[in-house]
Design an enzyme around this catalytic site. Structure first.
Site, PDB file in Angstrom:
ATOM      1  N   GLY A 114       3.738   1.444 -10.692  1.00 38.48           N
ATOM      2  CA  GLY A 114       2.824   0.902  -9.710  1.00 38.48           C
ATOM      3  C   GLY A 114       1.785   1.957  -9.373  1.00 38.48           C
ATOM      4  O   GLY A 114       2.024   3.153  -9.551  1.00 38.48           O
ATOM      5  N   THR A 115       0.642   1.507  -8.898  1.00 38.44           N
ATOM      6  CA  THR A 115      -0.446   2.471  -8.728  1.00 38.44           C
ATOM      7  C   THR A 115      -0.883   2.624  -7.271  1.00 38.44           C
ATOM      8  O   THR A 115      -0.157   3.224  -6.500  1.00 38.44           O
ATOM      9  CB  THR A 115      -1.623   2.113  -9.647  1.00 38.44           C
ATOM     10  OG1 THR A 115      -1.898   0.721  -9.508  1.00 38.44           O
ATOM     11  CG2 THR A 115      -1.260   2.386 -11.092  1.00 38.44           C
ATOM     12  N   THR A 116      -2.014   2.081  -6.880  1.00 41.06           N
ATOM     13  CA  THR A 116      -2.670   2.573  -5.673  1.00 41.06           C
ATOM     14  C   THR A 116      -2.286   1.808  -4.403  1.00 41.06           C
ATOM     15  O   THR A 116      -2.340   0.572  -4.369  1.00 41.06           O
ATOM     16  CB  THR A 116      -4.196   2.503  -5.868  1.00 41.06           C
ATOM     17  OG1 THR A 116      -4.516   3.162  -7.089  1.00 41.06           O
ATOM     18  CG2 THR A 116      -4.914   3.192  -4.713  1.00 41.06           C
ATOM     19  N   LYS A 164       3.452  -4.665  -4.144  1.00 38.94           N
ATOM     20  CA  LYS A 164       3.746  -3.246  -3.920  1.00 38.94           C
ATOM     21  C   LYS A 164       3.821  -2.891  -2.439  1.00 38.94           C
ATOM     22  O   LYS A 164       4.094  -1.746  -2.092  1.00 38.94           O
ATOM     23  CB  LYS A 164       2.665  -2.380  -4.564  1.00 38.94           C
ATOM     24  CG  LYS A 164       2.478  -2.633  -6.052  1.00 38.94           C
ATOM     25  CD  LYS A 164       1.322  -1.812  -6.582  1.00 38.94           C
ATOM     26  CE  LYS A 164       0.986  -2.211  -8.006  1.00 38.94           C
ATOM     27  NZ  LYS A 164      -0.219  -1.521  -8.498  1.00 38.94           N
TER      28      LYS A 164
END
Length: 275
Positions: free
Chosen positions: A51-53, A84
């Protein structure tokens, strides 16, 4: 879990006196069930979706947290609509960056931890107490982090004692740091932080803060390939949680659509966006 020796009776583990921590209970009686209870074979590695931002910002009376929806695995998009950002309990939210599977498992354990404490103690844990509980769980995952499976969440909530929104960030060793006004984590955080510095101001309303975090995610996606931008064609919008005295609520899809379309329209011929 410990087996029972008497029909119709709870195992002895459930009848012994312990702390109010569910994680400590599992750690004593079934440590292999904890995310930190597993390890890769020595010398091996594992490629898993990441997962990112995640971005967050305070407003006058609370805090908002938003995450893009993309998960990546190497140079591939592993998932386009991953969630997320989660409600940790009634007055706090947690966002995840890092190894997706471990991060989601950690969040579920954290949710149970807070609920377990509330049932045992009959009261809510303080916001700082929640942040420290999450720090200890991240610290326990250090072995996996050293093998490349790091989890770096961000925690934010409404402090009922101080009547304001607060933000906490972490490093992979479990270090816990309170952030002021706004913060971001993940691969696109460098670009999101620049956007937040530009757009955040004291006295924001909740709606203004939602607009600010969506703008920050847009800027992150503009320069970081691992961060997903708003997907108008598939109608995939960022996940946005608003936390205030009324508790945690997630922005409705229709409201997010209007914000996203307004942001995109505002950047027509002006890729740098609002100033």
């Amino acid at each position: 879990m410990t087996t029972d020796t008497g029909a119709g009776r709870l195992p002895a583990a459930y009848l012994s006196t312990g702390s109010s921590s569910f994680t400590e209970f599992v750690g004593v009686h079934a440590p292999h069930l904890l995310p930190s209870g597993r390890a890769l074979p020595p010398g091996s590695s594992l490629e898993a979706p990441h997962g990112t931002t995640i971005v967050t910002a305070t407003f006058d009376g609370g805090v908002v947290m938003a995450g893009d929806r993309r998960a990546t695995m190497g140079n591939l998009i592993a998932n386009r609509d991953m969630e997320k950002v989660f409600a940790a309990d009634e007055y706090s939210a947690v966002g995840i960056a890092g190894t997706a599977g471990l991060a989601i498992e950690l969040v579920k354990l954290f949710q149970v931890e807070l609920e377990h404490y509330e049932k045992i103690e009959g009261t809510l844990l303080s916001l700082e107490g929640k942040a420290n509980r999450l720090a200890s769980m991240i610290r326990a995952n250090l072995g996996m982090a050293m093998q490349g499976l790091a989890v770096v969440p961000m925690f934010a909530g409404y402090d009922l004692d101080r009547n304001l929104g607060r933000i906490f960030s972490y490093d992979v060793t479990g270090g816990c740091y309170e952030e002021h006004d706004h913060h971001s984590v993940g691969s696109g955080s460098l670009f999101a932080r620049g956007s937040l510095k530009k757009l955040w101001r004291p006295g924001l309303s909740a709606d203004d803060a939602v607009r600010v975090v969506v703008e920050a995610l847009y800027d992150a996606a503009d320069d970081d390939s691992a961060t997903g931008g708003p997907d108008v064609g598939r109608r995939i919008w960022p996940t946005v949680a608003v936390v205030d005295l009324q508790g945690v609520r997630f922005a409705a899809e229709e409201a997010l659509r209007e914000v996203v379309e307004s942001v995109i329209a505002g950047r027509q011929g002006n890729p740098g966006g609002a100033r």
